[in-house]
Design an enzyme around this catalytic site. Sequence first.
Site, short mmCIF file in Angstrom:
data_model
loop_
_atom_site.label_atom_id
_atom_site.label_comp_id
_atom_site.label_asym_id
_atom_site.label_seq_id
_atom_site.Cartn_x
_atom_site.Cartn_y
_atom_site.Cartn_z
CE LYS A 95 -7.09 2.12 -4.05
NZ LYS A 95 -6.16 3.26 -3.77
CE LYS A 111 1.33 3.27 -2.46
NZ LYS A 111 0.25 3.86 -1.66
#
Length: 304
Positions: A240, A172
Amino acid sequence: MTETIGFIGLGIMGRPMALNLINAGYRLAVHARREASMQPLLEAGAEPCSSPAEVARRSAILFTMVSDTPDVEQVILGEQGVIEGVQAGAVVVDMSTISPSATRAMAERLRTVGAEMLDAPVSGGDIGAAAGRLSIMVGGPEVAFERVRPLFEVMGQNIVHVGDHGAGQVCKACNQVLVAQTIAGVGEAMLLAKASGVDPAKVREALLGGFANSRVLEVHGRRMLEDDYAPGFKAALHQKDMRIVLEAAHELNLALPGAAQAAQWLNALVGQGLGDLDSAAIYKIQAQFSLETAVDRSTTDTNP
């Protein structure tokens, strides 16, 4: 489909994912920090739980989908967390996007109480979540992956077992590196076309038929042209994710200068209070920066 499935975290991504499981015939026990987030699931037949520990006590497989590493650590390891109620032989599947090293540490803690963990972050945004077309990148033991695969197939289409614990999170991170830099690249291309007096919409149309074509050019290029930044994936969450990328690179003593530059665009976007916009709004910051640079250059050139 008789066993109860647990689901913790019912926000913009978790809610449609959980609803898809209910619609596929699974019985769900759910928990969210805000009771209002649970309401659509309760109306669909889910059972409410007062804590992650209660969800764990009721379920043999449970999913978590929350915002950041500390949130997952609190849900799994904190007071009234999953670890306090998890059954021996259960599988805990974290679908959040968090630190690979923290994932590995939590997997070890869960193993001490007889439970397995999979890290299974996703790509596809809220649209993919609602349609059950997410890309799911999975790390953890093969046996646990095969056990959970039928549930993954309800939520996603492209499901890949990448490797051991943490491998899904690393995958990811790689996804976010590519997406952030491609958004920045598309933004620069649109700026160049516009500054040159060429219609950026026509440039995009031409590029969509060539080697430069990408999903980012298709979707986010359109957003840039239409100044439409309703969030599919909020810039604050992308910021983030890029922090996680750079922290992982730091742990590995790895230079990722392109990722660092893309992270700075996101930092600037969030710093201007625009973190709730889609991360394609990087283009707004690029355009602003270019305009300010041109004004500064013009001022300098006219000064004696």
